[in-house]
Design an enzyme around this catalytic site. Structure first.
Site, PDB file in Angstrom:
ATOM      1  N   HIS A   8     -49.495  15.615 -12.265  1.00 19.62           N
ATOM      2  CA  HIS A   8     -49.528  15.282 -10.838  1.00 19.62           C
ATOM      3  C   HIS A   8     -49.795  13.787 -10.694  1.00 19.62           C
ATOM      4  O   HIS A   8     -48.901  12.966 -10.866  1.00 19.62           O
ATOM      5  CB  HIS A   8     -50.596  16.134 -10.159  1.00 19.62           C
ATOM      6  CG  HIS A   8     -50.538  16.146  -8.667  1.00 19.62           C
ATOM      7  ND1 HIS A   8     -49.553  15.520  -7.938  1.00 19.62           N
ATOM      8  CD2 HIS A   8     -51.360  16.721  -7.742  1.00 19.62           C
ATOM      9  CE1 HIS A   8     -49.766  15.711  -6.653  1.00 19.62           C
ATOM     10  NE2 HIS A   8     -50.858  16.436  -6.504  1.00 19.62           N
ATOM     11  N   ASP A  22     -42.696   7.799  -9.311  1.00 14.96           N
ATOM     12  CA  ASP A  22     -43.614   7.358 -10.359  1.00 14.96           C
ATOM     13  C   ASP A  22     -42.973   6.365 -11.324  1.00 14.96           C
ATOM     14  O   ASP A  22     -43.675   5.581 -11.966  1.00 14.96           O
ATOM     15  CB  ASP A  22     -44.131   8.563 -11.159  1.00 14.96           C
ATOM     16  CG  ASP A  22     -44.892   9.537 -10.287  1.00 14.96           C
ATOM     17  OD1 ASP A  22     -45.809   9.100  -9.596  1.00 14.96           O
ATOM     18  OD2 ASP A  22     -44.556  10.734 -10.295  1.00 14.96           O
ATOM     19  N   HIS A  70     -38.187  16.091 -10.502  1.00 17.74           N
ATOM     20  CA  HIS A  70     -39.247  16.408  -9.560  1.00 17.74           C
ATOM     21  C   HIS A  70     -39.218  17.899  -9.271  1.00 17.74           C
ATOM     22  O   HIS A  70     -38.163  18.530  -9.292  1.00 17.74           O
ATOM     23  CB  HIS A  70     -39.055  15.610  -8.256  1.00 17.74           C
ATOM     24  CG  HIS A  70     -40.268  15.581  -7.382  1.00 17.74           C
ATOM     25  ND1 HIS A  70     -40.562  16.601  -6.503  1.00 17.74           N
ATOM     26  CD2 HIS A  70     -41.266  14.673  -7.265  1.00 17.74           C
ATOM     27  CE1 HIS A  70     -41.689  16.311  -5.876  1.00 17.74           C
ATOM     28  NE2 HIS A  70     -42.145  15.162  -6.320  1.00 17.74           N
TER      29      HIS A  70
END
Length: 486
Positions: free
Chosen positions: A294, A389, A333
């Site tokens: 996460h 990210d 994702h």
């Protein structure tokens, strides 16, 4: 399951065990899981009683792949088409024209604020950013090398002990669910405190590991300017963080403010459903975000790029990924099946940051990895596109943040999303019902207790033996009264 009725407003189910037919309403393209409890049958001869067949069907959904647990008006995600909207506003428009605190107001209260409303909200958030002096001792109690997320998680939980008026265990369980003016005002105050103090606690977690004194939040700076000031100010006169870095951090905070019912938001709601104080609930969200699947993902991207090294090593790395020998971080994702809309915004932000910080030495490696993966059928067919990210870690690295501080930079803005969902649940029609998911029990049936001297050892059920070193090893070799024989 059978076909829906002609009106497409219900689902017809025929249970072949009994021959019975059931009609289940469809509302907002959703069926109620509890409706399946009416589909009952008599247990087959020899069937396990733990199946509870006569009590109705259960719905198995490991990892919440297709289970809706709450009705929400906050964030909408269309993963197939790469769409993210806060309260109906496309994330691209908000990132271009709005600010983090304005978006915080939007997420929590449901509308973009007027000038008067925003000034009030910003004033209260910044006013409540100052932490109690006793928290200094709390931060100094951690080891010098403690992970900042461990510190921050603990700090949020400890913060609740300072505010008895925010604790339903002390003030009555309807403290935040009554929806009257006093309850709403109390709720708002805790929201101001948590958003305001998020940057303060994060900065304290950073500075305590640097061996630096803590900094009182400054007056007259924006939310992210204040954060950078608290992180870096060492007594210089008229200190002001670089505006490009402040703006970049504001954009990143805005993009990370909420993402629907992700793991940490769900954790906050699960905890909050017991009507615990909001500080404890936010602390559990922080703990969930701590995990590498996460909030630790952007840190994993940098570690991956460091392990790859130079751009010419990228092809070999991707081949190793295909052989499942390496892990590709920053791609794919759980929700987005095409592209993460936030990644394009972060990429543009990265360019602005690199203009003032200089290009990160890993940038060329990242670009090569990015381009090759997007042209490789192996990754394209698996819908592994870059996510937020992939680029955010490069920005944080270019700004000089240590790797283990990356999850903290995720947690600070996500406090807003957690609070928006928590507030929505507290005020939902019908009140709050504690979350209690079902399980499918596959363990032993009823067994009779056997005294320890008559038991036989069962294989595969023995705890691991720890290898003791140092003082522990010497103690095991020593003799003393009451020593346990192993």
């Amino acid at each position: 399951m059978g076909k829906p009725t002609e009106s497409n407003e219900s689902l017809t189910v025929r249970d072949e065990r009994t021959g019975k037919t059931y009609t289940i309403p469809i509302v907002n393209n959703t069926i109620q899981a509890t409706a399946f409890k009416q589909i009952k049958a008599q247990p087959k001869p020899g069937e396990r009683e733990e199946n509870e067949t006569e009590r109705g069907l259960r719905v198995a959904d490991r990892g919440f792949m297709n289970t809706a647990v709450i009705e929400s008006t906050i964030t909408y995600i269309d993963g197939d088409n790469g769409i993210l909207r806060y309260r109906g506003y496309p994330i691209e428009q908000l990132a271009e024209s709005s600010s983090f605190l304005e978006v915080a107001y939007l997420l929590i209260y449901g509308a973009l604020p007027s000038t008067r409303q925003f000034d009030l909200f910003e004033h209260e958030v910044m006013t409540h950013s100052i932490a109690h002096v006793d928290t200094e001792g709390f931060f100094h109690s951690f080891r010098y090398d403690a992970h900042p997320m461990a510190i921050l998680t603990s700090a949020f939980a400890a913060l609740g002990s300072y505010y008895a008026e925010a604790n339903p265990s002390l003030q009555g369980q309807a403290l935040f669910t009554k929806s009257d003016p006093a309850s709403l005002a109390n709720m708002d105050k805790q929201i101001y405190r948590l958003i305001g103090k998020a940057t303060t606690l994060a900065a304290m977690a950073y500075r305590v590991r640097q061996g630096r004194d803590f900094v009182v939040p400054p007056v007259g700076m924006s939310y992210t300017e204040s954060f950078l000031y608290q992180l870096d100010h060492l007594g210089e006169g008229d200190y002001r963080p670089n505006p490009v870095l402040s703006k970049a951090l504001d954009v990143l905070f805005l993009l990370h403010a909420d993402h629907e019912l992700n793991a940490s938001a769900t954790t906050v709601l699960q905890t909050g459903s017991s009507l615990v104080d909001p500080y404890s609930a936010i602390s559990t969200g922080c703990a969930s975000l701590y995990g590498p699947l996460h909030g630790g993902a952007n840190e994993a991207v940098i570690r991956m790029l460091i392990s790859i090294g130079k751009p010419e090593n990228v092809p070999a790395f991707l081949e190793a990924v295909k052989r499942r020998e390496k892990v590709l971080s920053g791609f794919g994702h759980r929700v987005y099946k095409t592209s993460d809309p936030r990644s394009f915004i972060v990429r543009r932000t990265a360019d602005e940051v690199f203009k003032v910080t200089g290009k990160d030495e890993l940038l060329e490696t990242a670009m090569k990895l990015h381009d090759m993966a997007l042209k490789d059928d192996y990754f394209v067919s698996r819908k592994l596109a870059p996510n937020v990210d992939f680029w955010s870690g490069l920005i944080y690295r270019a700004m000089g943040f240590p790797l283990d501080f990356f999850p903290v930079l995720f947690a600070v803005p996500r406090v807003v999303g957690w609070l928006a969902h928590w507030r929505q649940m507290m005020l939902q029609p019908g009140g709050v019902k504690i979350w209690r998911p079902r399980q499918i029990y596959l363990g032993a049936g009823k067994r009779e207790y056997v005294p320890i001297d008559k038991r036989k050892e069962e294989g595969g059920k023995e705890p691991s033996k720890v290898l003791h070193t140092g003082q522990g090893k010497r103690t095991q070799l020593a003799t003393f009264k009451g020593k346990t024989k192993l």
